[in-house]
Scaffold this motif. Structure first.
Motif, mmCIF file in Angstrom:
data_model
loop_
_atom_site.group_PDB
_atom_site.id
_atom_site.type_symbol
_atom_site.label_atom_id
_atom_site.label_comp_id
_atom_site.label_asym_id
_atom_site.label_seq_id
_atom_site.Cartn_x
_atom_site.Cartn_y
_atom_site.Cartn_z
ATOM 1 N N ASP A 57 0.871 -1.172 0.000
ATOM 2 C CA ASP A 57 0.000 0.000 0.000
ATOM 3 C C ASP A 57 0.911 1.227 0.000
ATOM 4 O O ASP A 57 1.661 1.463 0.952
ATOM 5 C CB ASP A 57 -0.894 -0.029 1.243
ATOM 6 C CG ASP A 57 -1.880 1.113 1.272
ATOM 7 O OD1 ASP A 57 -1.519 2.243 0.880
ATOM 8 O OD2 ASP A 57 -3.023 0.865 1.704
ATOM 9 N N ASN A 58 0.878 2.000 -1.066
ATOM 10 C CA ASN A 58 1.765 3.157 -1.203
ATOM 11 C C ASN A 58 1.545 4.197 -0.110
ATOM 12 O O ASN A 58 2.488 4.876 0.291
ATOM 13 C CB ASN A 58 1.616 3.800 -2.575
ATOM 14 C CG ASN A 58 2.282 2.989 -3.657
ATOM 15 O OD1 ASN A 58 3.237 2.261 -3.402
ATOM 16 N ND2 ASN A 58 1.776 3.090 -4.865
ATOM 17 N N ASP A 59 0.313 4.337 0.372
ATOM 18 C CA ASP A 59 0.048 5.301 1.450
ATOM 19 C C ASP A 59 0.750 4.889 2.742
ATOM 20 O O ASP A 59 1.328 5.726 3.442
ATOM 21 C CB ASP A 59 -1.460 5.446 1.692
ATOM 22 C CG ASP A 59 -2.164 6.099 0.514
ATOM 23 O OD1 ASP A 59 -1.532 6.937 -0.161
ATOM 24 O OD2 ASP A 59 -3.335 5.766 0.277
ATOM 25 N N ILE A 60 0.706 3.597 3.048
ATOM 26 C CA ILE A 60 1.394 3.097 4.240
ATOM 27 C C ILE A 60 2.902 3.298 4.102
ATOM 28 O O ILE A 60 3.571 3.740 5.045
ATOM 29 C CB ILE A 60 1.057 1.617 4.492
ATOM 30 C CG1 ILE A 60 -0.426 1.480 4.844
ATOM 31 C CG2 ILE A 60 1.939 1.029 5.580
ATOM 32 C CD1 ILE A 60 -0.924 0.046 4.914
ATOM 33 N N LEU A 61 3.441 2.988 2.931
ATOM 34 C CA LEU A 61 4.872 3.170 2.688
ATOM 35 C C LEU A 61 5.262 4.637 2.814
ATOM 36 O O LEU A 61 6.267 4.968 3.454
ATOM 37 C CB LEU A 61 5.244 2.644 1.310
ATOM 38 C CG LEU A 61 6.708 2.801 0.899
ATOM 39 C CD1 LEU A 61 7.631 2.071 1.871
ATOM 40 C CD2 LEU A 61 6.910 2.310 -0.523
ATOM 41 N N LYS A 62 4.472 5.515 2.243
ATOM 42 C CA LYS A 62 4.766 6.953 2.309
ATOM 43 C C LYS A 62 4.787 7.427 3.754
ATOM 44 O O LYS A 62 5.695 8.162 4.168
ATOM 45 C CB LYS A 62 3.728 7.733 1.503
ATOM 46 C CG LYS A 62 3.997 9.213 1.447
ATOM 47 C CD LYS A 62 2.971 9.924 0.590
ATOM 48 C CE LYS A 62 3.239 11.412 0.595
ATOM 49 N NZ LYS A 62 2.250 12.153 -0.175
ATOM 50 N N ARG A 63 3.803 7.007 4.557
ATOM 51 C CA ARG A 63 3.772 7.410 5.972
ATOM 52 C C ARG A 63 4.986 6.870 6.727
ATOM 53 O O ARG A 63 5.577 7.572 7.552
ATOM 54 C CB ARG A 63 2.470 6.940 6.637
ATOM 55 C CG ARG A 63 1.271 7.779 6.251
ATOM 56 C CD ARG A 63 0.082 7.524 7.168
ATOM 57 N NE ARG A 63 -0.387 6.153 7.143
ATOM 58 C CZ ARG A 63 -1.280 5.666 6.280
ATOM 59 N NH1 ARG A 63 -1.809 6.455 5.357
ATOM 60 N NH2 ARG A 63 -1.650 4.405 6.326
ATOM 61 N N ALA A 64 5.386 5.643 6.429
ATOM 62 C CA ALA A 64 6.545 5.046 7.102
ATOM 63 C C ALA A 64 7.820 5.817 6.759
ATOM 64 O O ALA A 64 8.648 6.085 7.635
ATOM 65 C CB ALA A 64 6.685 3.581 6.704
ATOM 66 N N ILE A 65 7.974 6.201 5.509
ATOM 67 C CA ILE A 65 9.165 6.957 5.097
ATOM 68 C C ILE A 65 9.157 8.347 5.713
ATOM 69 O O ILE A 65 10.191 8.830 6.190
ATOM 70 C CB ILE A 65 9.250 7.038 3.558
ATOM 71 C CG1 ILE A 65 9.516 5.646 2.985
ATOM 72 C CG2 ILE A 65 10.331 8.018 3.114
ATOM 73 C CD1 ILE A 65 9.374 5.561 1.481
ATOM 74 N N GLU A 66 7.998 8.984 5.708
ATOM 75 C CA GLU A 66 7.909 10.333 6.280
ATOM 76 C C GLU A 66 8.147 10.331 7.786
ATOM 77 O O GLU A 66 8.706 11.280 8.321
ATOM 78 C CB GLU A 66 6.541 10.950 5.962
ATOM 79 C CG GLU A 66 6.417 11.339 4.506
ATOM 80 C CD GLU A 66 5.008 11.769 4.117
ATOM 81 O OE1 GLU A 66 4.054 11.543 4.897
ATOM 82 O OE2 GLU A 66 4.864 12.327 3.016
ATOM 83 N N SER A 67 7.755 9.256 8.467
ATOM 84 C CA SER A 67 7.955 9.203 9.919
ATOM 85 C C SER A 67 9.422 9.018 10.281
ATOM 86 O O SER A 67 9.870 9.468 11.336
ATOM 87 C CB SER A 67 7.117 8.084 10.539
ATOM 88 O OG SER A 67 7.641 6.808 10.182
ATOM 89 N N ASP A 68 10.193 8.345 9.408
ATOM 90 C CA ASP A 68 11.620 8.142 9.670
ATOM 91 C C ASP A 68 12.339 7.951 8.337
ATOM 92 O O ASP A 68 12.528 6.825 7.870
ATOM 93 C CB ASP A 68 11.845 6.937 10.572
ATOM 94 C CG ASP A 68 13.310 6.719 10.911
ATOM 95 O OD1 ASP A 68 14.171 7.536 10.512
ATOM 96 O OD2 ASP A 68 13.602 5.714 11.584
ATOM 97 N N GLU A 75 14.510 -2.352 6.381
ATOM 98 C CA GLU A 75 13.689 -2.014 7.534
ATOM 99 C C GLU A 75 12.258 -1.723 7.100
ATOM 100 O O GLU A 75 11.300 -2.138 7.768
ATOM 101 C CB GLU A 75 14.268 -0.803 8.275
ATOM 102 C CG GLU A 75 15.573 -1.087 8.973
ATOM 103 C CD GLU A 75 16.279 0.170 9.459
ATOM 104 O OE1 GLU A 75 17.028 0.050 10.438
ATOM 105 O OE2 GLU A 75 16.069 1.246 8.872
ATOM 106 N N LEU A 76 12.090 -1.031 5.989
ATOM 107 C CA LEU A 76 10.749 -0.723 5.488
ATOM 108 C C LEU A 76 10.000 -1.976 5.068
ATOM 109 O O LEU A 76 8.779 -2.046 5.160
ATOM 110 C CB LEU A 76 10.824 0.249 4.321
ATOM 111 C CG LEU A 76 11.239 1.678 4.701
ATOM 112 C CD1 LEU A 76 11.597 2.458 3.449
ATOM 113 C CD2 LEU A 76 10.140 2.366 5.480
ATOM 114 N N ALA A 77 10.710 -2.982 4.618
ATOM 115 C CA ALA A 77 10.078 -4.224 4.154
ATOM 116 C C ALA A 77 9.510 -5.059 5.292
ATOM 117 O O ALA A 77 8.659 -5.908 5.075
ATOM 118 C CB ALA A 77 11.084 -5.061 3.368
#
Length: 78
Positions: A57-68, A75-77
């Motif tokens: 889900d690109n939205d979840i990935l975007k939030r994870a990247i923006e948070s850190d 780590e993101l995987a």
């Protein structure tokens, strides 16, 4: 057809790179395309993959990247 010729996969890569010089074509891609033809499979149909492609889900990935933003792809995987 270039993949039915007696050329090696390296020769095919060089030839395809010359023809498609503005495309981003990797040697690995050509080797993967070349392998079935080399083994006698001249079908142009897609074959089933052992594992289905991963989806995210690109939205979840975007939030994870923006948070850190310092997170690695590994780590993101997780």
């Amino acid at each position: 057809m270039i993949l039915k010729s007696p050329k090696t996969s390296a020769e095919c890569f060089r030839t395809l790179s010359e023809v498609f010089d503005d495309e981003e074509l990797t040697q690995t891609q050509v080797y993967e395309w070349f392998e079935p033809f080399k083994n006698g499979d001249d079908s142009l149909e897609d074959h089933e993959r052992q594992n289905p492609p991963q989806t995210i889900d690109n939205d979840i990935l975007k939030r994870a990247i923006e948070s850190d933003p310092s997170q690695t792809t590994r780590e993101l995987a997780q």
